[in-house]
Design a protein around this motif. Structure first.
Motif, PDB file in Angstrom:
ATOM      1  N   TRP A 278       0.528 -14.925  -4.629  1.00 35.47           N
ATOM      2  CA  TRP A 278      -0.660 -14.503  -4.000  1.00 35.47           C
ATOM      3  C   TRP A 278      -2.119 -14.422  -4.882  1.00 35.47           C
ATOM      4  O   TRP A 278      -2.370 -13.553  -5.605  1.00 35.47           O
ATOM      5  N   THR A 279      -2.395 -15.742  -5.258  1.00 36.52           N
ATOM      6  CA  THR A 279      -3.486 -15.884  -6.073  1.00 36.52           C
ATOM      7  C   THR A 279      -4.836 -15.139  -5.762  1.00 36.52           C
ATOM      8  O   THR A 279      -5.850 -15.073  -6.476  1.00 36.52           O
ATOM      9  N   PHE A 280      -4.989 -14.688  -4.307  1.00 34.19           N
ATOM     10  CA  PHE A 280      -6.326 -14.008  -4.035  1.00 34.19           C
ATOM     11  C   PHE A 280      -6.483 -12.656  -4.575  1.00 34.19           C
ATOM     12  O   PHE A 280      -7.438 -12.037  -4.397  1.00 34.19           O
ATOM     13  N   LEU A 281      -5.294 -12.082  -5.153  1.00 34.01           N
ATOM     14  CA  LEU A 281      -5.316 -10.848  -5.614  1.00 34.01           C
ATOM     15  C   LEU A 281      -5.937 -10.672  -7.048  1.00 34.01           C
ATOM     16  O   LEU A 281      -5.626 -11.578  -7.871  1.00 34.01           O
ATOM     17  N   GLN A 282      -6.734  -9.667  -7.122  1.00 32.33           N
ATOM     18  CA  GLN A 282      -7.437  -9.353  -8.542  1.00 32.33           C
ATOM     19  C   GLN A 282      -7.007  -7.940  -9.161  1.00 32.33           C
ATOM     20  O   GLN A 282      -6.892  -8.178 -10.422  1.00 32.33           O
ATOM     21  N   ARG A 283      -6.728  -7.135  -8.319  1.00 33.45           N
ATOM     22  CA  ARG A 283      -6.489  -5.812  -8.720  1.00 33.45           C
ATOM     23  C   ARG A 283      -5.157  -5.106  -7.968  1.00 33.45           C
ATOM     24  O   ARG A 283      -5.118  -5.444  -6.866  1.00 33.45           O
ATOM     25  N   LEU A 284      -4.440  -4.571  -8.491  1.00 36.16           N
ATOM     26  CA  LEU A 284      -3.247  -3.670  -7.776  1.00 36.16           C
ATOM     27  C   LEU A 284      -3.515  -2.328  -8.223  1.00 36.16           C
ATOM     28  O   LEU A 284      -3.487  -1.895  -9.399  1.00 36.16           O
ATOM     29  N   ARG A 285      -3.133  -1.383  -7.043  1.00 36.77           N
ATOM     30  CA  ARG A 285      -3.344  -0.010  -7.230  1.00 36.77           C
ATOM     31  C   ARG A 285      -1.906   0.447  -6.558  1.00 36.77           C
ATOM     32  O   ARG A 285      -1.772   0.397  -5.594  1.00 36.77           O
ATOM     33  N   LEU A 286      -1.050   0.923  -7.598  1.00 33.50           N
ATOM     34  CA  LEU A 286       0.181   1.325  -7.083  1.00 33.50           C
ATOM     35  C   LEU A 286       0.636   2.750  -7.209  1.00 33.50           C
ATOM     36  O   LEU A 286       0.136   3.404  -8.376  1.00 33.50           O
ATOM     37  N   SER A 287       1.317   3.281  -6.125  1.00 31.62           N
ATOM     38  CA  SER A 287       1.715   4.749  -6.389  1.00 31.62           C
ATOM     39  C   SER A 287       2.972   4.710  -6.126  1.00 31.62           C
ATOM     40  O   SER A 287       3.373   3.908  -5.084  1.00 31.62           O
ATOM     41  N   GLY A 288       3.608   5.933  -6.179  1.00 31.07           N
ATOM     42  CA  GLY A 288       4.807   6.306  -5.848  1.00 31.07           C
ATOM     43  C   GLY A 288       4.788   7.513  -5.224  1.00 31.07           C
ATOM     44  O   GLY A 288       4.320   8.519  -5.788  1.00 31.07           O
ATOM     45  N   GLN A 289       5.611   7.854  -4.126  1.00 31.21           N
ATOM     46  CA  GLN A 289       5.587   8.982  -3.188  1.00 31.21           C
ATOM     47  C   GLN A 289       6.872   9.433  -2.804  1.00 31.21           C
ATOM     48  O   GLN A 289       7.558   8.656  -2.376  1.00 31.21           O
ATOM     49  N   LYS A 290       7.228  10.889  -2.804  1.00 31.03           N
ATOM     50  CA  LYS A 290       8.483  11.307  -2.149  1.00 31.03           C
ATOM     51  C   LYS A 290       8.189  11.423  -0.603  1.00 31.03           C
ATOM     52  O   LYS A 290       7.146  11.767  -0.030  1.00 31.03           O
ATOM     53  N   LEU A 291       9.122  10.797   0.150  1.00 24.74           N
ATOM     54  CA  LEU A 291       8.973  11.260   1.797  1.00 24.74           C
ATOM     55  C   LEU A 291       8.763  12.401   2.087  1.00 24.74           C
ATOM     56  O   LEU A 291       9.405  13.351   1.532  1.00 24.74           O
ATOM     57  N   GLY A 292       7.564  12.909   2.906  1.00 33.49           N
ATOM     58  CA  GLY A 292       7.360  13.974   3.372  1.00 33.49           C
ATOM     59  C   GLY A 292       6.445  14.683   2.523  1.00 33.49           C
ATOM     60  O   GLY A 292       5.850  15.843   2.894  1.00 33.49           O
ATOM     61  N   SER A 293       5.990  14.237   1.130  1.00 34.01           N
ATOM     62  CA  SER A 293       4.976  14.909   0.400  1.00 34.01           C
ATOM     63  C   SER A 293       3.663  14.312   0.791  1.00 34.01           C
ATOM     64  O   SER A 293       3.592  13.291   1.478  1.00 34.01           O
TER      65      SER A 293
END
Length: 242
Positions: free
Chosen positions: A171-186
């Motif tokens: 996916w060459t159209f992407l320049q930045r990635l904002r990644l997060s992890g979350q517990k279900l229900g939080s």
């Protein structure tokens, strides 16, 4: 180099189809030999004069596509030999490139459709029991991915998953990635990271090996080329629509 010959492969049928195609092109004088090396079909063409490889590939493309669909030979290498010569005059390769399906999630995701991007990532994450929520900002080239599971996914694992996924999906159209992890229900993510995809640091493998099996390393992507089947509800509501 050791070649593994698949004795069950229909080499006589492949040769017959190829010789028929060459005959129709006025090249029936060429002697053809075929063998399999792993997943590649190797073809030796011998004769004088030898056709130019580019023109030959262009003329043989319909026959090679037929072989790809009929005999599952999707990677072909051709070697052109003059009569009684032990060294090839030329070598060329051909790969089957199926026509893209504009209705498939993968096709739409490759063109920046945020809903389709979420579908693709969730397909890859299904075996891990993780759900992805995705927001794509086209003007910024920013992809936000929130990964949710019974326990918040490990950030190193999540980064490695996205690194592998984006490498394979191109996916060459992407320049930045904002990644997060979350517990279900939080209500809030347990962690959040942002990466500049134009910098090589993101694409480097982690220094510490991850535990467990390697994410998506063997996961098939090809089923995403097919449009999803209609849901039972849609079939019930609109029986006339396929």
């Amino acid at each position: 180099m050791s070649d593994s010959l698949d004795v069950q492969a229909p080499l006589p049928a492949i040769l017959a189809d190829l010789q028929k195609a060459l005959g129709s092109l006025g090249l029936g004088y060429l002697q053809v030999q075929a063998r399999l090396s792993g997943h590649r079909l190797l073809l030796r063409l011998e004769g004088d004069p030898l056709p130019e490889p580019d023109a030959l590939l262009g003329s043989l493309s319909p026959a090679l596509e037929h072989m790809a669909l009929t005999h599952r030979q999707r990677q072909v290498e051709l070697f052109g030999f003059l009569a009684n010569e032990g060294i090839p005059e030329w070598h060329c390769e051909w790969r089957y490139q199926p026509q893209p399906n504009p209705n498939s999630p993968l096709y739409r995701a490759q063109r920046g459709d945020g809903v389709a991007i979420q579908q693709v990532l969730n397909y890859l994450l299904r075996p891990e029991g993780i759900q992805a929520r995705v927001h794509f900002h086209p003007k910024l080239g920013l992809l936000q991915v929130n990964l949710q599971a019974a326990e918040a996914p490990d950030p190193a694992w999540a980064r490695d998953f996205l690194r592998r996924a984006l490498t394979r999906l191109e996916w060459t159209f992407l320049q930045r990635l904002r990644l997060s992890g979350q517990k279900l229900g939080s209500f809030f993510p347990a962690w959040s990271q942002e990466f500049d995809l134009k910098q090589p640091a993101f694409w480097q493998s982690p220094q510490v090996p991850l535990t467990g099996r390697s994410p998506i390393s063997e996961r098939e992507i090809s089923p995403l080329d097919k449009p999803p089947p209609p849901s039972p509800a849609s079939q019930t509501e609109s029986p006339g629509v396929s």
